[in-house]
Design a protein around this motif. Structure first.
Motif, PDB file in Angstrom:
ATOM      1  N   LEU A 141       1.065  -1.314   0.130  1.00 14.60           N
ATOM      2  CA  LEU A 141      -0.226  -0.273   0.013  1.00 14.60           C
ATOM      3  C   LEU A 141       1.007   0.992  -0.182  1.00 14.60           C
ATOM      4  CD1 LEU A 141      -2.818  -1.109   2.263  1.00 14.60           C
ATOM      5  CD2 LEU A 141      -2.981  -1.027  -0.045  1.00 14.60           C
ATOM      6  N   SER A 142       1.263   1.415   0.817  1.00 15.75           N
ATOM      7  CA  SER A 142       2.874   2.248   1.179  1.00 15.75           C
ATOM      8  C   SER A 142       3.909   2.012  -0.383  1.00 15.75           C
ATOM      9  CB  SER A 142       3.310   3.173   2.324  1.00 15.75           C
ATOM     10  OG  SER A 142       4.350   1.555   2.462  1.00 15.75           O
ATOM     11  N   CYS A 143       4.043   0.827   0.094  1.00 19.19           N
ATOM     12  CA  CYS A 143       5.408   0.717  -1.083  1.00 19.19           C
ATOM     13  C   CYS A 143       6.954   1.114  -0.047  1.00 19.19           C
ATOM     14  CB  CYS A 143       5.209   1.091  -2.429  1.00 19.19           C
ATOM     15  SG  CYS A 143       3.908   0.772  -3.541  1.00 19.19           S
ATOM     16  N   GLU A 144       6.472   1.115   0.403  1.00 20.37           N
ATOM     17  CA  GLU A 144       7.575   1.264   1.647  1.00 20.37           C
ATOM     18  C   GLU A 144       7.066   0.608   2.694  1.00 20.37           C
ATOM     19  OE1 GLU A 144       9.547   3.924   0.224  1.00 20.37           O
ATOM     20  OE2 GLU A 144       8.432   5.615  -0.529  1.00 20.37           O
ATOM     21  N   ASP A 145       9.083  -0.623   3.032  1.00 23.77           N
ATOM     22  CA  ASP A 145       8.558  -1.394   3.328  1.00 23.77           C
ATOM     23  C   ASP A 145       9.086  -1.814   4.902  1.00 23.77           C
ATOM     24  OD1 ASP A 145       7.709  -3.285   1.529  1.00 23.77           O
ATOM     25  OD2 ASP A 145       9.298  -4.141   1.184  1.00 23.77           O
ATOM     26  N   PHE A 146       8.769  -1.628   6.116  1.00 23.52           N
ATOM     27  CA  PHE A 146       9.375  -1.947   7.387  1.00 23.52           C
ATOM     28  C   PHE A 146      11.198  -2.841   7.438  1.00 23.52           C
ATOM     29  CE2 PHE A 146      10.465  -3.008  11.432  1.00 23.52           C
ATOM     30  CZ  PHE A 146      10.741  -1.926  12.575  1.00 23.52           C
ATOM     31  N   ALA A 147      11.966  -2.589   7.544  1.00 28.54           N
ATOM     32  CA  ALA A 147      12.885  -3.945   7.732  1.00 28.54           C
ATOM     33  C   ALA A 147      14.290  -3.221   8.733  1.00 28.54           C
ATOM     34  CB  ALA A 147      14.358  -3.639   6.817  1.00 28.54           C
ATOM     35  N   ILE A 148      14.481  -4.065   9.427  1.00 30.36           N
ATOM     36  CA  ILE A 148      15.094  -4.161  10.561  1.00 30.36           C
ATOM     37  C   ILE A 148      15.945  -5.244  10.745  1.00 30.36           C
ATOM     38  CG2 ILE A 148      13.621  -5.568  12.224  1.00 30.36           C
ATOM     39  CD1 ILE A 148      13.888  -3.451  14.510  1.00 30.36           C
ATOM     40  N   HIS A 149      17.396  -5.558  11.428  1.00 29.19           N
ATOM     41  CA  HIS A 149      18.291  -6.198  10.925  1.00 29.19           C
ATOM     42  C   HIS A 149      18.246  -6.729  13.222  1.00 29.19           C
ATOM     43  CE1 HIS A 149      20.221  -5.616   7.920  1.00 29.19           C
ATOM     44  NE2 HIS A 149      20.435  -4.858   8.012  1.00 29.19           N
ATOM     45  N   ALA A 150      18.428  -7.748  13.642  1.00 30.41           N
ATOM     46  CA  ALA A 150      18.398  -8.349  14.792  1.00 30.41           C
ATOM     47  C   ALA A 150      19.721  -7.804  15.621  1.00 30.41           C
ATOM     48  CB  ALA A 150      18.712  -9.928  14.399  1.00 30.41           C
ATOM     49  N   GLN A 151      20.584  -7.627  14.838  1.00 29.72           N
ATOM     50  CA  GLN A 151      21.906  -7.117  15.723  1.00 29.72           C
ATOM     51  C   GLN A 151      21.959  -5.701  15.714  1.00 29.72           C
ATOM     52  OE1 GLN A 151      25.811  -7.494  13.873  1.00 29.72           O
ATOM     53  NE2 GLN A 151      26.611  -7.105  16.342  1.00 29.72           N
ATOM     54  N   GLY A 152      21.280  -5.344  17.268  1.00 29.88           N
ATOM     55  CA  GLY A 152      20.721  -3.862  17.450  1.00 29.88           C
ATOM     56  C   GLY A 152      20.066  -4.009  17.601  1.00 29.88           C
ATOM     57  N   ALA A 153      18.298  -4.604  17.652  1.00 30.21           N
ATOM     58  CA  ALA A 153      17.039  -4.493  17.340  1.00 30.21           C
ATOM     59  C   ALA A 153      16.762  -4.549  19.320  1.00 30.21           C
ATOM     60  CB  ALA A 153      16.511  -5.997  16.738  1.00 30.21           C
ATOM     61  N   PRO A 154      15.867  -4.352  19.410  1.00 32.70           N
ATOM     62  CA  PRO A 154      14.919  -4.248  20.265  1.00 32.70           C
ATOM     63  C   PRO A 154      14.798  -6.376  20.550  1.00 32.70           C
ATOM     64  CG  PRO A 154      13.486  -2.906  19.931  1.00 32.70           C
ATOM     65  CD  PRO A 154      14.214  -3.632  18.361  1.00 32.70           C
ATOM     66  N   GLN A 155      14.256  -6.678  22.319  1.00 32.90           N
ATOM     67  CA  GLN A 155      14.389  -8.256  22.210  1.00 32.90           C
ATOM     68  C   GLN A 155      13.163  -8.996  22.262  1.00 32.90           C
ATOM     69  OE1 GLN A 155      17.828  -8.689  23.197  1.00 32.90           O
ATOM     70  NE2 GLN A 155      16.882 -10.289  24.171  1.00 32.90           N
ATOM     71  N   LYS A 156      12.279  -7.886  21.475  1.00 33.47           N
ATOM     72  CA  LYS A 156      11.201  -8.386  21.162  1.00 33.47           C
ATOM     73  C   LYS A 156      11.077  -7.573  20.201  1.00 33.47           C
ATOM     74  CE  LYS A 156       9.087 -11.038  24.666  1.00 33.47           C
ATOM     75  NZ  LYS A 156       8.052 -11.845  24.991  1.00 33.47           N
ATOM     76  N   VAL A 157      10.245  -7.940  18.482  1.00 33.63           N
ATOM     77  CA  VAL A 157       9.939  -7.076  17.242  1.00 33.63           C
ATOM     78  C   VAL A 157       8.600  -7.551  17.714  1.00 33.63           C
ATOM     79  CG1 VAL A 157      10.092  -6.663  15.480  1.00 33.63           C
ATOM     80  CG2 VAL A 157      12.211  -6.567  16.604  1.00 33.63           C
ATOM     81  N   TYR A 158       7.724  -6.474  16.858  1.00 38.05           N
ATOM     82  CA  TYR A 158       5.906  -7.378  17.091  1.00 38.05           C
ATOM     83  C   TYR A 158       5.353  -6.889  15.261  1.00 38.05           C
ATOM     84  CZ  TYR A 158       5.796  -7.215  21.700  1.00 38.05           C
ATOM     85  OH  TYR A 158       6.232  -7.520  23.586  1.00 38.05           O
ATOM     86  N   VAL A 159       5.324  -8.271  14.359  1.00 38.43           N
ATOM     87  CA  VAL A 159       4.719  -7.635  13.265  1.00 38.43           C
ATOM     88  C   VAL A 159       3.524  -7.554  13.305  1.00 38.43           C
ATOM     89  CG1 VAL A 159       3.957  -8.815  10.977  1.00 38.43           C
ATOM     90  CG2 VAL A 159       5.991  -9.339  12.366  1.00 38.43           C
ATOM     91  N   PRO A 160       2.412  -6.211  12.673  1.00 37.77           N
ATOM     92  CA  PRO A 160       0.945  -5.864  12.769  1.00 37.77           C
ATOM     93  C   PRO A 160       0.145  -6.788  11.768  1.00 37.77           C
ATOM     94  CG  PRO A 160       2.295  -4.050  12.263  1.00 37.77           C
ATOM     95  CD  PRO A 160       2.927  -4.957  11.966  1.00 37.77           C
ATOM     96  N   ALA A 161      -0.783  -7.957  12.264  1.00 40.16           N
ATOM     97  CA  ALA A 161      -1.564  -9.366  11.922  1.00 40.16           C
ATOM     98  C   ALA A 161      -2.185  -8.655  10.885  1.00 40.16           C
ATOM     99  CB  ALA A 161      -2.449  -9.219  13.176  1.00 40.16           C
ATOM    100  N   ASP A 162      -2.666  -7.205  10.420  1.00 37.90           N
ATOM    101  CA  ASP A 162      -3.179  -7.028   9.613  1.00 37.90           C
ATOM    102  C   ASP A 162      -2.635  -7.045   8.158  1.00 37.90           C
ATOM    103  OD1 ASP A 162      -2.309  -4.547   9.984  1.00 37.90           O
ATOM    104  OD2 ASP A 162      -3.686  -3.536   9.763  1.00 37.90           O
ATOM    105  N   ASN A 163      -1.071  -7.219   8.035  1.00 37.87           N
ATOM    106  CA  ASN A 163      -0.123  -7.048   7.338  1.00 37.87           C
ATOM    107  C   ASN A 163      -0.146  -8.222   5.937  1.00 37.87           C
ATOM    108  OD1 ASN A 163       1.793  -5.216   5.945  1.00 37.87           O
ATOM    109  ND2 ASN A 163       3.349  -6.382   6.452  1.00 37.87           N
ATOM    110  N   HIS A 164      -0.262  -9.664   6.620  1.00 35.86           N
ATOM    111  CA  HIS A 164      -0.396 -11.038   6.421  1.00 35.86           C
ATOM    112  C   HIS A 164       0.720 -11.187   5.732  1.00 35.86           C
ATOM    113  CE1 HIS A 164      -4.785 -11.145   7.198  1.00 35.86           C
ATOM    114  NE2 HIS A 164      -4.910  -9.521   6.590  1.00 35.86           N
TER     115      HIS A 164
END
Length: 573
Positions: A141-164
């Protein structure tokens, strides 16, 4: 499974009751394995692990994916007690029985397909053990993805369920785990272990909603860009695409075109740099000069397109947007991620190499759900001002206006319709902005603890009205625009000298294009604003918002769908 059950299980697969659809199915007293040519699945009696791995790793050293089942709220995985088999038109279904407390889970394996379906009942959590170096939350929809490397990320990362859909980029860059789920109410969380996303947890309050895990394995199935990038000279990547696909790259902004974009992610597609063939880029971006590779996007002006395949070499540099040189910059510390999402333009969804993620969403969730996740082009119903005036000016230059009066009238009527349609779209954005601002203001009163968060979103949203105010004089009105096209049409029968008529035609053409360009730019910036709201909401959800903020962020994210689900004309990158 007792001895009689084992014999019955073997007979079921050996007889004609359950065709194997080309699958290699083996069963012993302790284990059941299925190999469909793409993935291999192993279940063991008394074991807490269901093992998923590539059927044909082709010499790749891949760590298997391990799925365990537990009761939501419990830390202990439950052991498998029994496996029952059944068939459908195109798949083998296994019912994995875990006992009364947990019940059973249906597992679906299709022939020659990378995705395995799991259907747990309410109150069950699936733990998917993996070694993922990074996470992608794709957004059509936005044509801009969310990206995150595990190294340096918080202990937990959540995915919006409506993204499917989300992608786990597995360690070693030779495989990715695409996750597709039916339920928009599911809870999806990635947990870090030893600087990787070691576990993905999935739970759903409903029954019978499937989670599909697709293991796509190939040498270089994704790539982390480790070279230092600049803004002028492209860098050759030490990576070759392993199969035909549209390969996307996500970078991170340091400073955006405007402050509200600071720190957000920015996604582009790699295209073949072929001077004889105009590339398919989409998303309001187009190459306007194949020799210089100069591109243009509504709302962000011109730039040299920086993500190319040329003679089997992958080239990349940061986008240098001409109009925003002093402001736009990328975070040099964030290593861009390259990954496949769909097939190249014009090809069918099915690929010999892999069932790519967007294809899987459409195939597994259906066309209706897939269409809700995608931005669709809405026809403007007319000709853009630049093209129409260019054609008319050529007619006047050749002194053919009288003979081609009908053609001129057709172009004028068409461009009038174009301007009216785009202005209506601009007004849709303005009305949406007013309604959303009213909602955010009301939410501020209802949830004082989130007042600052909501005020930040209101500030971002105000860009809509500022954009309109800034460009209103240049855009004029559709009524004013029509007076210009009427004057242009009257030139056809004018008694003026041909040279004067041509000059007047060019002058009117410039005014017409100024209005058209003003509307294009306005729409580009308005879509930019809606995209910023969605991207910010996604980032805050992923990084772990508290419960009150989470509900508001999900609502904001959902509201952006109203505008982003369609695009009219060149609404920009």
């Amino acid at each position: 499974m007792n001895r009689i059950g084992v014999i019955a299980f073997i007979l079921m697969f050996a007889g004609s009751a359950i065709p194997s659809y080309g699958m290699d199915i083996k069963e012993t007293a302790e284990n059941v394995t299925l190999d469909n040519g793409r993935i291999a699945l192993e279940l063991g009696k008394g074991k807490t692990e269901i093992i998923l791995k590539a059927a044909k790793p082709a010499g790749l050293k891949l760590t298997p994916i391990i799925i365990s089942v537990r009761k939501t709220g419990s830390a202990e995985a439950v052991a498998l007690k029994e496996v029952k088999a059944s068939k459908s038109a195109d798949a083998v279904s296994l019912t994995a029985v875990f006992g009364e407390e947990v019940g059973s889970i249906e597992i679906i394996v299709k022939d020659d397909y990378e995705y395995v379906g799991f259907k747990p009942r309410a109150g069950i959590t699936l733990s998917i053990m993996q070694n993922a170096s990074a996470l992608i939350i794709p957004d059509r929809l936005s044509c801009e993805d969310f990206a995150i490397h595990a190294q340096g990320a918080p202990q937990k990362v959540y995915v919006p369920a409506d993204n499917h859909l989300c992608l786990n980029l597995l360690e070693g860059e030779d495989a990715l785990l695409a996750c597709v789920w039916e339920s928009p109410q599911a809870a999806i969380c990635l947990r870090k272990e030893n600087e990787t996303f070691g576990v993905m947890e999935y739970a759903d309050n409903g029954d019978g909603k499937a989670l599909w895990l697709g293991l796509i394995a190939a040498k270089g199935a994704w790539h982390k860009v480790t070279q230092e990038l600049g803004y002028i000279e492209p860098v050759k990547l030490a990576w070759v695409p392993p199969f035909q696909a549209r390969w996307f790259v996500t970078l991170k902004k340091d400073k955006g075109y405007f402050p509200e974009e600071d720190g957000l992610f920015n996604t582009w597609v790699f295209v073949d740099k072929n001077p004889e063939k105009k590339p398919y880029i989409e998303n309001g971006v187009g190459v306007i000069n194949l020799e210089t590779w100069k591109a243009w996007a509504s709302g962000s002006s011109s730039f040299i397109y920086p993500f190319n395949f040329e003679n089997s070499v992958s080239l990349i540099n940061f986008p240098k947007i001409t109009a925003f040189d002093s402001r736009n910059s990328y975070d040099p510390k964030f290593q861009p991620l390259v990954y496949p999402l769909e097939l190249t333009h014009g090809n069918k969804w099915k690929s010999e190499e892999a069932a790519l993620p967007f294809a899987a969403v459409e195939q597994l969730l259906g066309a209706e759900t897939f269409s809700r996740l995608c931005a669709k082009d809405r026809s403007s119903g007319g000709s853009a001002t630049c093209g129409a005036t260019e054609r008319i000016e050529k007619i006047f230059y050749r002194e053919e206006e009288k003979e081609k009066k009908a053609e001129i009238k057709k172009d004028i009527d068409s461009t009038n319709k174009f301007v009216v349609t785009l202005r209506a779209r601009i007004e849709e954005y303005r009305q949406w902005g007013r309604e959303l601002d009213t909602l955010l203001l009301e939410k501020q009163k209802q949830t004082p603890a989130c007042a600052e968060l909501l005020e930040n979103f209101r500030q971002d949203l105000s860009r809509l009205q500022w954009t309109y105010a800034e460009r209103a004089e240049r855009m004029k009105t559709p009524e004013y625009f029509k007076t210009l096209t009427e004057k242009l049409y009257q030139l056809v029968d004018s008694s003026e000298e041909d040279e004067k008529k041509e000059e007047d035609c060019k002058r009117l053409g410039r005014e017409i294009r100024t209005i058209g360009g003003g509307q294009d730019g306005c729409l580009g910036m308005m879509r930019f604003t809606a995209k910023v709201l969605r991207r910010k909401a996604t980032s805050l959800i992923a990084l772990g918002a508290d419960d009150k903020s989470l509900m508001l962020l999900l609502e904001i994210r959902a509201k952006t769908v109203e505008m982003l689900k369609e695009k009219t004309g060149m609404e920009g990158k």
